[in-house]
Write a protein that holds these residues in place. Sequence first.
Motif, PDB file in Angstrom:
ATOM      1  N   ARG B 129      23.273  35.760  43.753  1.00 18.84           N
ATOM      2  CA  ARG B 129      24.320  34.832  44.425  1.00 18.84           C
ATOM      3  C   ARG B 129      25.115  34.131  43.570  1.00 18.84           C
ATOM      4  O   ARG B 129      26.359  34.268  43.805  1.00 18.84           O
ATOM      5  CB  ARG B 129      23.311  33.545  45.277  1.00 18.84           C
ATOM      6  N   GLN B 130      24.384  33.813  42.255  1.00 18.79           N
ATOM      7  CA  GLN B 130      25.480  33.541  41.161  1.00 18.79           C
ATOM      8  C   GLN B 130      26.384  34.405  40.956  1.00 18.79           C
ATOM      9  O   GLN B 130      27.618  34.098  40.601  1.00 18.79           O
ATOM     10  CB  GLN B 130      24.556  32.801  40.172  1.00 18.79           C
ATOM     11  N   CYS B 131      25.932  35.563  40.595  1.00 19.79           N
ATOM     12  CA  CYS B 131      27.101  36.604  40.475  1.00 19.79           C
ATOM     13  C   CYS B 131      27.974  36.862  41.349  1.00 19.79           C
ATOM     14  O   CYS B 131      29.188  37.083  41.170  1.00 19.79           O
ATOM     15  CB  CYS B 131      26.278  38.067  40.219  1.00 19.79           C
ATOM     16  N   GLU B 132      27.716  36.846  42.539  1.00 25.24           N
ATOM     17  CA  GLU B 132      28.763  37.066  43.721  1.00 25.24           C
ATOM     18  C   GLU B 132      29.760  35.680  43.680  1.00 25.24           C
ATOM     19  O   GLU B 132      30.788  36.052  43.732  1.00 25.24           O
ATOM     20  CB  GLU B 132      27.828  36.929  45.108  1.00 25.24           C
ATOM     21  N   ALA B 133      29.088  34.624  43.331  1.00 26.75           N
ATOM     22  CA  ALA B 133      29.913  33.327  43.096  1.00 26.75           C
ATOM     23  C   ALA B 133      31.057  33.584  41.787  1.00 26.75           C
ATOM     24  O   ALA B 133      32.078  33.247  41.863  1.00 26.75           O
ATOM     25  CB  ALA B 133      29.240  32.153  43.201  1.00 26.75           C
ATOM     26  N   LEU B 134      30.530  34.188  41.013  1.00 21.23           N
ATOM     27  CA  LEU B 134      31.394  34.581  39.745  1.00 21.23           C
ATOM     28  C   LEU B 134      32.342  35.502  39.802  1.00 21.23           C
ATOM     29  O   LEU B 134      33.365  35.697  39.058  1.00 21.23           O
ATOM     30  CB  LEU B 134      30.535  34.525  38.529  1.00 21.23           C
ATOM     31  N   LYS B 135      32.034  36.368  40.899  1.00 25.52           N
ATOM     32  CA  LYS B 135      32.879  37.667  40.898  1.00 25.52           C
ATOM     33  C   LYS B 135      34.512  37.453  41.193  1.00 25.52           C
ATOM     34  O   LYS B 135      35.340  37.933  40.638  1.00 25.52           O
ATOM     35  CB  LYS B 135      32.512  38.549  41.958  1.00 25.52           C
ATOM     36  N   LYS B 136      34.723  36.142  41.756  1.00 27.88           N
ATOM     37  CA  LYS B 136      36.021  36.037  41.989  1.00 27.88           C
ATOM     38  C   LYS B 136      36.831  35.644  40.778  1.00 27.88           C
ATOM     39  O   LYS B 136      38.223  35.588  40.615  1.00 27.88           O
ATOM     40  CB  LYS B 136      36.222  34.963  43.170  1.00 27.88           C
ATOM     41  N   PHE B 137      36.166  35.231  39.762  1.00 26.48           N
ATOM     42  CA  PHE B 137      36.916  34.761  38.681  1.00 26.48           C
ATOM     43  C   PHE B 137      37.101  36.049  37.718  1.00 26.48           C
ATOM     44  O   PHE B 137      37.591  35.924  36.494  1.00 26.48           O
ATOM     45  CB  PHE B 137      35.955  33.707  37.822  1.00 26.48           C
ATOM     46  N   CYS B 138      36.279  37.137  37.860  1.00 28.35           N
ATOM     47  CA  CYS B 138      36.360  38.506  37.010  1.00 28.35           C
ATOM     48  C   CYS B 138      37.663  39.264  37.442  1.00 28.35           C
ATOM     49  O   CYS B 138      37.722  39.359  38.724  1.00 28.35           O
ATOM     50  CB  CYS B 138      35.074  39.038  37.033  1.00 28.35           C
ATOM     51  N   THR B 139      38.045  40.332  36.581  1.00 32.59           N
ATOM     52  CA  THR B 139      39.155  41.295  36.993  1.00 32.59           C
ATOM     53  C   THR B 139      38.473  42.431  36.785  1.00 32.59           C
ATOM     54  O   THR B 139      37.393  42.710  35.951  1.00 32.59           O
ATOM     55  CB  THR B 139      40.307  41.090  35.982  1.00 32.59           C
ATOM     56  N   PRO B 140      38.905  43.584  37.567  1.00 31.44           N
ATOM     57  CA  PRO B 140      38.098  44.929  37.487  1.00 31.44           C
ATOM     58  C   PRO B 140      38.436  45.576  36.160  1.00 31.44           C
ATOM     59  O   PRO B 140      39.689  45.185  35.519  1.00 31.44           O
ATOM     60  CB  PRO B 140      38.746  45.785  38.504  1.00 31.44           C
ATOM     61  N   TRP B 141      37.440  46.405  35.527  1.00 33.35           N
ATOM     62  CA  TRP B 141      37.668  46.975  34.503  1.00 33.35           C
ATOM     63  C   TRP B 141      38.878  48.107  34.450  1.00 33.35           C
ATOM     64  O   TRP B 141      38.898  48.860  35.810  1.00 33.35           O
ATOM     65  CB  TRP B 141      36.533  47.671  34.113  1.00 33.35           C
ATOM     66  N   PRO B 142      39.761  48.212  33.603  1.00 36.55           N
ATOM     67  CA  PRO B 142      40.880  48.930  33.743  1.00 36.55           C
ATOM     68  C   PRO B 142      40.579  50.591  33.826  1.00 36.55           C
ATOM     69  O   PRO B 142      39.491  50.837  33.176  1.00 36.55           O
ATOM     70  CB  PRO B 142      41.857  49.034  32.587  1.00 36.55           C
ATOM     71  N   LYS B 143      40.860  51.300  34.903  1.00 38.57           N
ATOM     72  CA  LYS B 143      40.212  52.584  35.378  1.00 38.57           C
ATOM     73  C   LYS B 143      40.839  53.545  34.291  1.00 38.57           C
ATOM     74  O   LYS B 143      40.204  54.519  33.984  1.00 38.57           O
ATOM     75  CB  LYS B 143      41.076  52.960  36.593  1.00 38.57           C
ATOM     76  N   ALA B 144      41.875  53.244  33.564  1.00 41.20           N
ATOM     77  CA  ALA B 144      42.281  54.205  32.553  1.00 41.20           C
ATOM     78  C   ALA B 144      41.270  54.380  31.292  1.00 41.20           C
ATOM     79  O   ALA B 144      41.198  55.311  30.625  1.00 41.20           O
ATOM     80  CB  ALA B 144      43.570  53.762  32.112  1.00 41.20           C
ATOM     81  N   LEU B 145      40.663  53.324  31.201  1.00 41.58           N
ATOM     82  CA  LEU B 145      39.703  53.205  29.943  1.00 41.58           C
ATOM     83  C   LEU B 145      38.269  53.581  30.439  1.00 41.58           C
ATOM     84  O   LEU B 145      37.433  52.781  30.524  1.00 41.58           O
ATOM     85  CB  LEU B 145      39.593  51.553  29.369  1.00 41.58           C
ATOM     86  N   ASP B 146      38.300  55.014  30.506  1.00 42.90           N
ATOM     87  CA  ASP B 146      36.981  55.345  31.121  1.00 42.90           C
ATOM     88  C   ASP B 146      36.114  55.900  30.050  1.00 42.90           C
ATOM     89  O   ASP B 146      34.855  56.164  30.537  1.00 42.90           O
ATOM     90  CB  ASP B 146      37.135  56.435  32.452  1.00 42.90           C
ATOM     91  N   SER B 147      36.412  56.159  28.875  1.00 40.44           N
ATOM     92  CA  SER B 147      35.870  56.554  27.911  1.00 40.44           C
ATOM     93  C   SER B 147      35.820  55.799  26.587  1.00 40.44           C
ATOM     94  O   SER B 147      36.881  54.795  26.302  1.00 40.44           O
ATOM     95  CB  SER B 147      36.015  57.986  27.538  1.00 40.44           C
ATOM     96  N   ASP B 148      34.769  55.710  25.728  1.00 43.55           N
ATOM     97  CA  ASP B 148      34.754  55.098  24.413  1.00 43.55           C
ATOM     98  C   ASP B 148      35.955  55.427  23.509  1.00 43.55           C
ATOM     99  O   ASP B 148      36.657  54.678  22.836  1.00 43.55           O
ATOM    100  CB  ASP B 148      33.652  55.206  23.702  1.00 43.55           C
ATOM    101  N   GLU B 149      36.423  56.672  23.612  1.00 42.78           N
ATOM    102  CA  GLU B 149      37.379  57.024  22.736  1.00 42.78           C
ATOM    103  C   GLU B 149      38.649  56.588  22.990  1.00 42.78           C
ATOM    104  O   GLU B 149      39.485  56.412  22.336  1.00 42.78           O
ATOM    105  CB  GLU B 149      37.329  58.629  22.848  1.00 42.78           C
ATOM    106  N   LYS B 150      39.056  56.477  24.561  1.00 42.19           N
ATOM    107  CA  LYS B 150      40.225  55.911  24.903  1.00 42.19           C
ATOM    108  C   LYS B 150      40.099  54.484  24.514  1.00 42.19           C
ATOM    109  O   LYS B 150      41.350  54.016  24.234  1.00 42.19           O
ATOM    110  CB  LYS B 150      40.365  56.020  26.225  1.00 42.19           C
ATOM    111  N   CYS B 151      39.122  53.723  24.685  1.00 37.56           N
ATOM    112  CA  CYS B 151      38.934  52.339  24.297  1.00 37.56           C
ATOM    113  C   CYS B 151      39.362  51.975  22.599  1.00 37.56           C
ATOM    114  O   CYS B 151      39.924  51.146  22.331  1.00 37.56           O
ATOM    115  CB  CYS B 151      37.500  51.801  24.687  1.00 37.56           C
ATOM    116  N   GLU B 152      38.710  53.046  21.859  1.00 37.96           N
ATOM    117  CA  GLU B 152      39.076  52.834  20.619  1.00 37.96           C
ATOM    118  C   GLU B 152      40.396  53.359  20.163  1.00 37.96           C
ATOM    119  O   GLU B 152      41.198  52.641  19.225  1.00 37.96           O
ATOM    120  CB  GLU B 152      38.124  54.034  19.757  1.00 37.96           C
ATOM    121  N   LYS B 153      41.088  54.288  20.914  1.00 39.19           N
ATOM    122  CA  LYS B 153      42.524  54.563  20.714  1.00 39.19           C
ATOM    123  C   LYS B 153      43.580  53.295  21.004  1.00 39.19           C
ATOM    124  O   LYS B 153      44.409  53.158  20.253  1.00 39.19           O
ATOM    125  CB  LYS B 153      42.784  55.880  21.643  1.00 39.19           C
TER     126      LYS B 153
END
Lengths: 172, 419
Positions: B129-153
């Motif tokens: 329930r608490q996670c559901e309540a916190l969800k509206k303050f979060c943004t989705p993870w960028p879809k382009a950053l799907d691998s560690d290599e891309k994050c590092e780059k």
Amino acid sequence: MLEKILSSCKLSSVSKIIEHAPIQFNRRLLYTTPVHYKKQAGRYRVTHRGDFPLTYEMANPPHQIAHRKSWNSWNTSNIVGGVRPAETAVEDVFIRKFMSGTWHNLFVSEIIIKRQYNIIRIAGIIQRTVNPRKLYFLIGYTEELLSFWLQCPIKLELQTVAERKDVIYKYI
Amino acid sequence: MLTFSRNLDKILLKNVERQLAACHSTWAEPKKEVKDEFRVLNLKHVKGQTQQRKQPRKTPVLPPRTNQMPVDQDWGSVWPGPRSFHPATVPLPVRQGYVEKDASPGKFGNAELMKIPNFLHLTPPVIKRQCEALKKFCTPWPKALDSDEKCEKHFPIEVTSSDYCHSSPSIREPLARIVNVQFKLAALKLNRRAKDKFLRLVGERYDEESDTVTIVTDRCPLKKQNYDYAMYLVTALYHESWNVEPWEELKTEADMEHYVWDNNASKASIEAVFAKPAEEIPNISVYSEAVSYFMNEGESEYTVSKYGEAVRRVLDLPLLDAQAVSEKNPVRSRMNHHGHAHHHHCEIITTNGHYMMPHYVLQAVLLGAAVIFAVLVVGFLIILDRAKFTNVVRARGQAQEAEELLVQALARFGQLNDT
């Protein structure tokens, strides 16, 4: 000082030798007396009649802490890297004294002090010998005064038992 | 009115004390019922006037809440936050404590249960329930950053700092100021010279194995200040490593830290031998690598043999058997050599000289040395033998002399006897 002792022992020749020798206070001495492990803290003597009441806390000596019983103070001050251990200990003593004085003859257990963030939660078991109205007053009074003195929120979490007998673990 | 009898009897007094310790005294609130006008002091304990103890007041107590709790209640509302255990609120038959030969003490009047921290406020549905309540303050993870290599780059800098949560009225913690900044050296755009300078500037903050630079800042009192300082350091390091000072142009080949084949006399001489530019010579890369390796690592069995092999390849000579084997499994030969650096023979292949001594010349020199050594040993043995021989001869001569002397002495003695 050493010379005085030695002269009183009529060992003047020795004292003369020692007179010129530098006195070393950090020397290590051999202690040959057998050790008498007479531990008394937190232990109760067995009575003839075997009618001395002990709570669970009293029945377990201090070496049983973390084995059969747990601590009465819970905080992060005494772990490695903890902050203000001395202040916490002094505050705990103060809280215990204040509680046992304010709730006179009401607590039938030790006073448990649990700290979380800046909140201090005081727990314990009291007996139902006073009017509930008085209890409500005392709770408010204690929380108000302690939070004023310690500058942090105080919560009292009490459990009641009908009489002291309810927390007696055994008689010795 | 309540009558108090005072017992002089010792045992009784003890009893009273014990009861006082064991039970709650109720004398604080005397009853207001009036029996007699005055209290009677009972010096002698007369049986008729027994002590009247007040019975504790019986306050009506409700049964525990747990008896009335429905099975499908919302536990998150019953126990919303962290709280000490309360037996009348928790509908679980929990027990805690140790009793010899008996069951553990139950939940009522059990201080041990109140001491230990509980997580009754963090049951799985409540967390959900608490996670559901916190969800509206979060943004989705960028879809382009799907691998560690891309994050590092895309996010090459990694900033680490710690927050501390103590049970104390103060939220200040001096260790929280420390900021740790990490990034890969490859993420910076540096040429060879700038990279060399960068590594000199960062010193031991560079880890060669993971190609990572780690900058830890803790000199400012606040985390923000330390972070800013770390970013400043990264910027300053980058621009400083691109700077070229006028005195840096004065660096000569003798000041180089590493042997670079392209800059050295070895290249010039092999070009002179083949009479064409180094790029056109077959197998030149093997040769240049071998020379660089030899010069940088120092002389050892492995570097020398590798150099010899490279020379044979460049000159198109047949390989030795051992070299052919080492070519088949180079790892093993690499393991045999353990980088013994013998620098005293390095000048055989000169860095700035005009000649080069190939491998076979070295072998010839060694062979000559061995022959000379053998000759010396044989000569020494002969001399030793001669010396022994002369001793024997001298001893024999002396014995002969002694014999002659004896003969002469005997003859002389005979003559004396005759006379």
